[in-house]
Write a protein that holds these residues in place. Structure first.
Motif, short mmCIF file in Angstrom:
data_model
loop_
_atom_site.label_atom_id
_atom_site.label_comp_id
_atom_site.label_asym_id
_atom_site.label_seq_id
_atom_site.Cartn_x
_atom_site.Cartn_y
_atom_site.Cartn_z
N UNK A 1 -3.76 1.02 -11.30
CA UNK A 1 -3.04 0.05 -10.45
C UNK A 1 -3.25 0.19 -8.94
N UNK A 2 -3.47 1.39 -8.38
CA UNK A 2 -3.60 1.46 -6.91
C UNK A 2 -4.88 0.87 -6.34
N UNK A 3 -5.84 0.49 -7.19
CA UNK A 3 -7.13 -0.01 -6.70
C UNK A 3 -6.94 -1.25 -5.83
N UNK A 4 -7.86 -1.45 -4.91
CA UNK A 4 -7.77 -2.58 -3.98
C UNK A 4 -8.07 -3.90 -4.63
N UNK A 5 -7.79 -4.99 -3.89
CA UNK A 5 -8.05 -6.33 -4.40
C UNK A 5 -7.10 -6.70 -5.52
N UNK A 6 -7.62 -7.43 -6.50
CA UNK A 6 -6.81 -7.83 -7.65
C UNK A 6 -6.58 -6.63 -8.58
N UNK A 7 -5.45 -6.61 -9.22
CA UNK A 7 -5.18 -5.60 -10.24
C UNK A 7 -4.44 -6.27 -11.39
N UNK A 8 -4.52 -5.65 -12.56
CA UNK A 8 -3.83 -6.19 -13.72
C UNK A 8 -2.32 -6.11 -13.49
N UNK B 1 -8.97 1.18 11.55
CA UNK B 1 -9.12 2.61 11.84
C UNK B 1 -8.07 3.06 12.85
N UNK B 2 -7.74 2.19 13.80
CA UNK B 2 -6.69 2.54 14.75
C UNK B 2 -5.36 2.72 14.05
N UNK B 3 -5.04 1.82 13.14
CA UNK B 3 -3.81 1.95 12.36
C UNK B 3 -3.83 3.24 11.52
N UNK B 4 -5.00 3.55 10.98
CA UNK B 4 -5.12 4.76 10.16
C UNK B 4 -4.87 6.01 11.00
N UNK B 5 -5.45 6.08 12.18
CA UNK B 5 -5.23 7.23 13.07
C UNK B 5 -3.76 7.41 13.42
N UNK B 6 -3.10 6.29 13.61
CA UNK B 6 -1.69 6.33 14.02
C UNK B 6 -0.73 6.49 12.85
N UNK B 7 -1.28 6.52 11.63
CA UNK B 7 -0.43 6.64 10.45
C UNK B 7 0.35 5.38 10.15
N UNK B 8 -0.15 4.22 10.60
CA UNK B 8 0.58 2.97 10.45
C UNK B 8 -0.15 1.95 9.57
N UNK B 9 -1.15 2.41 8.84
CA UNK B 9 -1.87 1.51 7.95
C UNK B 9 -1.09 1.35 6.65
N UNK B 10 -0.66 0.14 6.35
CA UNK B 10 0.18 -0.13 5.19
C UNK B 10 -0.50 -1.16 4.29
N UNK B 11 -0.61 -0.82 3.01
CA UNK B 11 -1.17 -1.72 2.01
C UNK B 11 -0.08 -2.04 0.99
N UNK B 12 0.17 -3.32 0.78
CA UNK B 12 1.23 -3.74 -0.14
C UNK B 12 0.63 -4.50 -1.31
N UNK B 13 1.10 -4.21 -2.50
CA UNK B 13 0.66 -4.94 -3.68
C UNK B 13 1.54 -6.18 -3.82
N UNK B 14 0.99 -7.32 -3.45
CA UNK B 14 1.75 -8.57 -3.42
C UNK B 14 1.58 -9.29 -4.76
N UNK B 15 2.66 -9.48 -5.51
CA UNK B 15 2.54 -10.11 -6.83
C UNK B 15 2.27 -11.61 -6.76
N UNK C 1 -7.56 -14.20 9.01
CA UNK C 1 -8.03 -13.22 8.03
C UNK C 1 -6.94 -12.83 7.05
N UNK C 2 -7.40 -12.40 5.86
CA UNK C 2 -6.56 -11.65 4.95
C UNK C 2 -7.40 -10.46 4.51
N UNK C 3 -6.83 -9.26 4.60
CA UNK C 3 -7.61 -8.05 4.34
C UNK C 3 -6.99 -7.26 3.20
N UNK C 4 -7.85 -6.59 2.43
CA UNK C 4 -7.39 -5.82 1.30
C UNK C 4 -8.05 -4.45 1.27
N UNK C 5 -7.30 -3.46 0.86
CA UNK C 5 -7.78 -2.11 0.59
C UNK C 5 -7.01 -1.59 -0.62
N UNK C 6 -7.38 -0.40 -1.09
CA UNK C 6 -6.58 0.25 -2.11
C UNK C 6 -5.32 0.85 -1.51
N UNK C 7 -4.33 1.07 -2.34
CA UNK C 7 -3.06 1.62 -1.84
C UNK C 7 -3.17 3.08 -1.46
#
Length: 498
Positions: free
Chosen positions: A261-268, A348-362, A459-465
């Motif tokens: 389930x944590x994989x990026x993009x679409x998930x089951x 990458x800036x968000x990642x350095x600052x610890x503010x990169x958030x990925x949400x699984x939107x149903x 834009x809409x961007x996706x990564x894994x959780x």
């Protein structure tokens, strides 16, 4: 030196009647096929040259080549690839229609593309063939490594020509998830034999069987070269589905990618009734995890995906019987991915600052599958940006076919204007929160559509959780990392070669 291979198992031998390429050992690392050209040819080529499986995204390659050509084809890469396309006349037709010397004006609209239908026009099929060929050809240029293409089962009307185009360039692997890809092995066998390849199309409310097909001879005639059958890896989430696909030789893949389930993009979606956590994300449990003992017992090679993007997790997957892993996020953030420099710097800036958030939107995806969305200001992840976008469906890759009352076939998308969707038999409830992934993902790689009314697609961007791997890499490479640096990190826990 770190080995690029984890075992000496040879790839399965295809049907004797179909030509196959040279047999190779399985790679340990599969670079995920992400977004629309986030996994572009440069990323796939870098990974492949390093001895692993580089994968291009086979989604919307017709749009990618059409828009790159309208932007003047910087560097001349796509024109160089088209010089090697088996049908010079077909390649020239695409160039004549879309190439603009010096590129279009910055605020000019891109030309509309022919839309996918069950009876897709010849022009649309040719553009898909050329686009997928070019992306794979560029990924394979100048080395003998293996390259794959990743397609979505949900985009059924695009898959026959997308796969045929990739095969014309000698693609080594086809990967497919976002559904049950039971028809793809036979499609690939037929195309490799130069025969008509077809797959069924889901038609909502339909009372008859409908198919979409690609006819290599009709499309290329005397220009059709001999084709080899690529290996097919089915992307699945549960061992039960792997057992089902393995049981029948007609639908059996050459291996599996077990995507958690944590994989990026679409998930089951979760099994059972959908339940959401306090952030509105689907809740997954033990029933949504594959039994790796059962996966190993099937006897086909498998790779783990979804929160396997660290060197420790790669080693753990191999220890559990997997051939290796498929990883997306660390490659999506690398300097070789198709993200624009601006988008990569922002993430990458968000990642350095610890503010990169990925949400699984149903509800984000019109397909009904949960979709991972990065929460970033100024993108469609923000409610105000989503609300400001005029709803329309013009790229139309995620449209669903449905049967009208008179028996004819229509097409609808839950992200199109609500009144149009309802008029076509859809429900208002299905439109709530649906985002136009097609335009949003294309905008993420720097090819946003400029509307005639002045609106520019956001834009809409996706990564894994799971962001443990990117956090490790940003600590080592504060200014960012390349695909080869990501590979070196992922392989640290694997046995060294002699």
């Amino acid at each position: 030196m770190v080995s690029t291979l984890t075992d000496t198992t040879e790839l399965p031998i295809a049907d004797a009647a179909v030509a196959t390429g040279p047999q190779r050992r399985h790679p340990a690392i599969i670079q995920g096929g992400m977004g629309v050209a986030v996994s572009g040819w440069r990323l796939a080529r870098a990974v492949s040259r390093a001895g692993q499986l580089g994968v291009i995204s086979g989604t919307a390659m017709d749009a990618v080549i059409a828009r790159r050509l309208q932007d003047g084809d910087p560097g001349g890469h796509y024109r160089r690839a088209l010089e090697h396309f088996p049908s010079p006349a077909m390649a020239q037709r695409v160039l004549d229609k879309y190439f603009i010397e010096g590129g279009r004006a910055e605020d000019a609209s891109y030309k509309p593309l022919p839309k996918l239908t069950i009876d897709t026009s010849v022009a649309a099929q040719e553009l898909a063939l050329v686009g997928n060929f070019a992306e794979v050809w560029l990924a394979k240029e100048g080395h003998d490594g293996v390259v794959g293409t990743n397609c979505l089962e949900k985009i059924q009307m695009a898959n026959p020509t997308a796969i045929l185009g990739a095969m014309l360039a000698g693609v080594d692997y086809v990967l497919m998830g976002a559904g049950i890809p039971r028809e793809i092995p036979q499609l690939i066998r037929a195309l490799a034999a130069g025969q008509v390849g077809r797959i069924p199309v889901d038609v909502s409310g339909g009372t008859e069987h409908h198919y979409v097909e690609a006819d290599p001879v009709a499309l290329l005639g005397d220009d059709l070269p001999p084709l080899t059958r690529p290996n097919f890896l089915a992307i699945i989430s549960l061992d039960q589905l792997a057992s089902y696909l393995h049981r029948d030789p007609e639908i059996r893949p050459d291996g599996f990618i077990v995507e958690r389930p944590p994989a990026g993009g679409h998930s089951a979606p979760p099994r059972g009734k959908m339940q959401l956590d306090e952030h509105g994300a689907p809740i997954y449990g033990a029933r949504d995890e594959a039994d790796l003992t059962k996966m190993a017992a099937i006897g086909l090679p498998f790779w783990m995906a979804g929160a396997y993007g660290t060197s420790e997790r790669v080693a753990a997957a191999v220890a559990a019987g997997a051939q290796g892993v498929q990883v997306g996020t660390v490659f999506a953030l690398s300097s070789d991915s198709g993200l624009t420099d601006e988008a990569r710097a922002l993430l990458l800036g968000r990642l350095r600052e610890g503010e990169l958030v990925v949400r699984n939107d149903p509800r984000a995806s019109p397909t009904g599958f949960p979709f991972k969305v990065i929460s970033v200001d100024g993108t469609v992840s923000q409610q105000e940006v989503y609300d400001a976008r005029p709803r329309l469906c013009d790229l139309s890759y995620l449209r669903q076919a449905y049967q009208r009352e008179d028996g004819s076939i229509g097409y609808r998308c839950a992200a199109e204007p609500v009144h149009m969707f309802v008029k076509k038999g859809g429900s208002v409830e299905d439109t709530v929160g649906r985002k136009c992934l097609c335009n949003g993902l294309v905008a993420t790689i720097g090819m946003a559509q400029h509307r005639k009314d002045g609106y520019v697609e956001d834009r809409i961007m996706t990564l894994g959780e799971d962001l443990d791997g990117p956090r490790d890499l940003i600590a080592r490479h504060p200014q960012g990392w390349s695909a080869t640096q990501a590979l070196a990190y992922l392989q640290e826990g694997l046995p060294s070669s002699s």
